[in-house]
Design an enzyme around this catalytic site. Structure first.
Site: not given
Ligand SMILES: [Zn+2]
Ligand SMILES: *[C@@H]1O[C@H](CO)[C@@H](O)[C@H](O)[C@H]1NC(C)=O
Ligand SMILES: *[C@@H]1O[C@H](CO)[C@@H](O)[C@H](O)[C@H]1NC(C)=O
Ligand SMILES: *[C@@H]1O[C@H](CO)[C@@H](O)[C@H](O)[C@H]1NC(C)=O
Ligand SMILES: *[C@@H]1O[C@H](CO)[C@@H](O)[C@H](O)[C@H]1NC(C)=O
Ligand SMILES: CC(=O)N[C@H]1CO[C@H](CO)[C@@H](O)[C@@H]1O
Length: 459
Positions: A39, A75, A193, A197, A241, A341
């Protein structure tokens, strides 16, 4: 242009010919396929961090440097696109937070197992099951939806380690004396991911650590598949993704500065806000559209076609899109993450990559980009499963396959050869002209200049 049409036509003819072939012969079953998603793996992490195991994987296969994913670059929509080949407006998973005005239901990542959200499209693990194959999923978004699961699956639990997910997938792909191995499996992992973040993609120290772990997991994947005697026998696609953009406390858009929050309901907030106006929609839109220089407001009917994000009842009346790296906030809240994102899918920071290896793929081949909707028809092709209606094509993805001569390569070679022939012709003509036009001094002068300009090209 003409050449492109011709190549397209020839490719079509070849596909037709191949189609008739398969109906005549009984082919052996295709190699099983494993689709892995890390991810939030932004494409340029590959350039910024070492990733030795991932590089080893695609040096024996193919690399797509940038995958153009779908809007919104979140996602849930993008994972469903990978396994359906549809834009978000067509598969119906429009964001990680949705409201359905017909059923009045709310969707969130923790409340996602109701099949009505997913039923607009059929993920490949279901289609493959219907084709008689066994399938498996571990934690992929949408994979533990009631009545829509693979033959084997692990229900979502972020505490299950990568090693445990991998162990289950390998076991299912191997099969045993009583159980046939699965033909199509998907494996999901939350990093990079999560770190992106928290720390932001520009934090090289933190992202270097997260990506080292991701790369170690890819090493583990290769080892485990070798141990299980699957390496070299199955096709493996490693992708993601979406990417990640750097956010900042200096790039904040406060909706409350423009409009009292009593006037609307927020379904989803940042970086793409889905807004239901409570009163006069025109007046509320007018205020929001003037709200901030780094945020664009759209009435549903005016959302640009290129986003493929309009034709669905779960898209609300007003859509706000923040510029790259900007965060939309409401009710005095503060920024909680340094990376995010969801932004416009034309931004390269939002793009992930794709690497693949296995018997069906070329070796040591790379292309600069591919549409993420094209991965689904590619996977159907690899599994010899008729695809469901989708928004992708095989035209470009075909280039990644060992058994294909690629239309685009031929086009490029054709253009280069053509341009060289044209250049040589022009030079020869100029030389000839120059000899013939000796008596006219002006023409001679001009040709002298042209001749000088040409010489570096000749060398
Ligand atoms: Zn994601
Ligand atoms: C799942 O399928 C069963 C049998 O077809 C059906 O009775 C049940 O209502 C379905 N569940 C949901 C949540 O759709
Ligand atoms: C499969 O996953 C479970 C956790 O859901 C774990 O306890 C088990 O060890 C895993 N199996 C293998 C073979 O890794
Ligand atoms: C980057 O992340 C590390 C944690 O790995 C943290 O200690 C550091 O302060 C961060 N740097 C910046 C510039 O945010
Ligand atoms: C995407 O595919 C679906 C299913 O075939 C179709 O209904 C939709 O119109 C397509 N979207 C575009 C933009 O072509
Ligand atoms: C444009 C609009 O409808 N504004 C209203 C927003 O809500 C506040 C407080 O409820 C009203 O005073 C405004 O008229």
């Amino acid at each position: 242009m003409l050449l492109k049409i011709l190549v397209g036509f020839l490719t079509g003819l070849r596909a037709l010919a191949a189609g008739t072939d398969t109906t005549q012969q009984r082919l052996p079953p295709p190699p099983p396929l494993l689709l892995v998603s890390f991810d939030g793996f932004r494409a340029d992490y590959l350039l910024r961090f070492p990733m030795p195991n991932l590089k080893l994987l695609y040096s024996q296969g193919v690399l797509v440097e940038q995958l153009k994913n779908v809007f919104i670059t979140k996602t849930f929509p993008n994972h469903y696109t990978l396994v359906t080949g549809l834009y978000a407006e067509s598969h119906g998973i429009l964001s990680s937070h949705m409201y359905d005005p017909v059923s009045h239901k709310l969707f969130s990542p923790m409340k996602d197992t109701d099949p009505t959200w997913w039923s607009k499209a059929e993920p490949l693990w279901l289609t493959a099951r219907k084709s008689g194959y066994k399938t498996a999923t571990t934690m992929w978004p949408g994979s533990d939806v009631i009545n829509r699961t693979a033959t084997h699956f692990l229900p979502y639990n972020p505490d299950v380690t990568f090693r445990e997910r991998l162990g289950n997938v390998t076991k299912w792909m191997q099969g045993d004396g009583n159980e046939q191995g699965v033909m199509f499996a998907v494996l999901y992992w939350e990093e990079p991911d999560r770190s992106g973040h928290i720390f932001g993609p520009e934090n090289t120290t933190a992202m270097g650590k997260a990506l080292k772990e991701v790369d170690d997991n890819i090493g583990l994947l290769m080892l485990e598949l070798k141990r299980a005697n699957l390496w070299g026998r199955i096709n493996i696609i490693v992708t993601s993704d979406h990417g990640m953009a750097q956010c900042s406390t200096e790039r904040i858009i406060r909706l409350d500065d423009c409009l009292h929050p009593d006037n609307y309901t927020v379904v989803d907030l940042s970086p793409v806000a889905a807004i239901i106006p409570r009163k006069d929609p025109k007046a509320i839109y007018a205020l929001l559209s003037k709200c901030h220089a780094h945020m664009t407001a759209y009435l549903k009917k005016d959302i640009p076609d290129r986003l493929h994000y309009k034709n669905n009842k779960r898209i609300q009346q007003i859509l706000l899109i923040a510029d790259e790296g900007w965060t939309i906030l409401q009710r005095g809240s503060t920024i909680t993450k340094l990376g995010d994102h969801g932004y416009d899918n034309s931004l390269s920071s939002m793009h992930p990559f794709l690497a693949a290896t296995g018997p069906s793929f070329r070796q040591g081949y790379r292309i600069s980009s591919l549409q993420s909707v094209d991965i689904y028809p590619l996977m159907c092709h690899l599994l010899s499963i008729p695809p469901q209606p989708n928004n992708g094509t095989l035209t470009q993805a075909r280039c990644l396959l060992a058994a294909e001569t690629c239309g685009d390569t031929m086009l490029v070679i054709g253009l280069v050869v053509g341009a060289q022939i044209a250049l040589i012709t022009i030079i020869v003509l100029f030389r000839l002209l120059r000899r013939r036009s000796m008596p006219t001094p002006r023409a001679f002068q001009r040709l002298e200049v042209d001749d000088d300009d040409d010489s570096p090209l000749m060398g």
